[in-house]
Design an enzyme around this catalytic site. Structure first.
Site, PDB file in Angstrom:
ATOM      1  N   PRO A  70      34.651  32.805   6.416  1.00 49.84           N
ATOM      2  CG  PRO A  70      34.184  34.971   7.144  1.00 49.84           C
ATOM      3  CD  PRO A  70      33.563  33.616   6.980  1.00 49.84           C
TER       4      PRO A  70
ATOM      5  CD  GLU B 138      24.996  37.609  12.900  1.00 48.92           C
ATOM      6  OE1 GLU B 138      26.192  37.901  12.966  1.00 48.92           O
ATOM      7  OE2 GLU B 138      24.155  38.306  12.298  1.00 48.92           O
TER       8      GLU B 138
ATOM      9  NE  ARG C  93      39.406  32.335 -15.921  1.00 47.34           N
ATOM     10  CZ  ARG C  93      40.705  32.199 -16.066  1.00 47.34           C
ATOM     11  NH1 ARG C  93      41.393  31.455 -15.205  1.00 47.34           N
ATOM     12  NH2 ARG C  93      41.345  32.783 -17.054  1.00 47.34           N
TER      13      ARG C  93
ATOM     14  CG  ASP D  29      44.659  32.414 -16.469  1.00 45.10           C
ATOM     15  OD1 ASP D  29      44.328  33.175 -17.386  1.00 45.10           O
ATOM     16  OD2 ASP D  29      43.980  31.463 -16.071  1.00 45.10           O
TER      17      ASP D  29
HETATM   18  N1  4GX Z   1      34.760  33.941   2.179  1.00 43.79           N
HETATM   19  N2  4GX Z   1      30.936  35.111   4.562  1.00 43.79           N
HETATM   20  C1  4GX Z   1      29.578  33.216   5.340  1.00 43.79           C
HETATM   21  C2  4GX Z   1      28.055  33.455   7.181  1.00 43.79           C
HETATM   22  C3  4GX Z   1      28.921  33.077   8.332  1.00 43.79           C
HETATM   23  C4  4GX Z   1      28.989  33.910   9.450  1.00 43.79           C
HETATM   24  C5  4GX Z   1      29.790  33.550  10.511  1.00 43.79           C
HETATM   25  C6  4GX Z   1      30.397  31.609   9.332  1.00 43.79           C
HETATM   26  C7  4GX Z   1      30.481  32.389  10.439  1.00 43.79           C
HETATM   27  C8  4GX Z   1      33.033  34.658   3.305  1.00 43.79           C
HETATM   28  C9  4GX Z   1      34.353  34.936   2.924  1.00 43.79           C
HETATM   29  C10 4GX Z   1      32.187  35.498   4.152  1.00 43.79           C
HETATM   30  C11 4GX Z   1      30.181  36.010   5.427  1.00 43.79           C
HETATM   31  C12 4GX Z   1      30.227  33.916   4.172  1.00 43.79           C
HETATM   32  C13 4GX Z   1      29.552  35.276   6.572  1.00 43.79           C
HETATM   33  N3  4GX Z   1      29.636  31.945   8.294  1.00 43.79           N
HETATM   34  N4  4GX Z   1      32.722  33.495   2.762  1.00 43.79           N
HETATM   35  N5  4GX Z   1      28.769  34.141   6.115  1.00 43.79           N
HETATM   36  N6  4GX Z   1      35.089  35.989   3.258  1.00 43.79           N
HETATM   37  O1  4GX Z   1      32.605  36.560   4.502  1.00 43.79           O
HETATM   38  O2  4GX Z   1      33.763  33.048   2.080  1.00 43.79           O
END
Ligand code: 4GX
Length: 249
Positions: free
Chosen positions: A88, A115, A153, A168
């Site tokens: 995120p 985490e 795609r 699109d």
């Molecule tokens: N867009 N996640 C990664 C593990 C994590 C936890 C804490 C870094 C810090 C997400 C998203 C996403 C959940 C993937 C936590 N990484 N990935 N994961 N939104 O929510 O790509």
């Protein structure tokens, strides 16, 4: 394009090449897709890949050693690859970013569980972080699948002529127009008459107007990114005035 996903759940991510447009791109060799499990690079008898967080707190953190060994092994076969970590904290995926990624010869997507991963691994081995949106998943795998779908795609030849990516949503920064098929009347609702007119110019104008109008109503921030020409501005003004919305609002 060669693409490898690093994940503790390879079977989950492999589903992305089992079906549909992405599956066809893989079958036709446009997308060379593989997965790799960092657990295969763990060195202890338990094959552990996670540890408790320094400083305390809940949950576990993915250890750097198995991930580094895994990434370095992938880099031997994909020496030009960018390594992106799904998180995120990353740059948020949009259609333009998907197009940038689709133009790369090689790509590695790293999925975290727990985490997250040890930050030193991110510093040393990750080229950039990428997010699919502002919400929290329980792992990077669904996000990696979204990234793979959105870029596969766009690979040359992945879509048939009829599915062409030029039509699109977002390819021109606008939302899509509505679509209709048989029956002509369904539950007292007829299709818009223009779509039966056979007037291809009028149909194209109506679709463009719907795209502009729906974007203005639903995603005004997308429209603000665009500079409309006089014809588009006119179509939009007509759409909004037909709905009784003040054009200066
Ligand atoms: N867009 N996640 C990664 C593990 C994590 C936890 C804490 C870094 C810090 C997400 C998203 C996403 C959940 C993937 C936590 N990484 N990935 N994961 N939104 O929510 O790509």
């Amino acid at each position: 394009m060669k693409l490898e996903v690093i994940t503790l759940f390879p079977e989950m991510v492999e589903q992305i090449v089992a079906w549909g447009v992405v599956g066809r791109a893989a079958k036709n060799g446009l997308l060379e897709f593989g997965t790799r499990n960092p657990r295969d690079y763990a060195t202890d008898v338990h094959r552990s890949v996670d540890g408790r967080p320094y400083g305390g707190g809940p949950g576990m953190v993915m250890q750097p050693e198995p991930l580094a060994a895994c990434i370095r092994d992938v880099r031997r076969t994909l020496p030009q690859a960018k390594v992106l970590y799904l998180s995120p904290q990353g740059r948020v995926l949009d259609q333009a970013y998907a197009a940038e990624l689709a133009a790369l010869p090689e790509l590695v997507l790293l999925c975290g569980r727990y985490e997250g991963v040890d930050e030193r691994l991110v510093t040393c081995e990750v080229d950039a972080e990428i997010s699919i949106g502002d919400y929290v998943l329980s792992g990077g795998e669904p996000a990696a699948m979204v990234v793979v779908d959105a870029l596969a795609r766009l690979l040359d030849g992945a879509l048939g002529h009829r599915e062409s990516a030029q039509q699109d949503s977002f390819s021109d920064g606008l939302l899509d127009c509505p679509h209709f098929t048989r029956p002509e009347v369904w539950e007292e609702q007829a299709i818009p008459a223009v779509l039966k007119s056979g007037d291809h110019k009028a149909i194209a104008a109506w679709r463009r107007q719907q795209s502009l109008g729906r974007t203005a109503e639903r995603r005004p921030e997308l429209l603000e990114q665009l500079k409309l020409n006089r014809q588009d501005q006119r179509l939009l003004d007509d759409y909004l005035s037909q709905r009784g919305v003040d054009q200066n609002d």
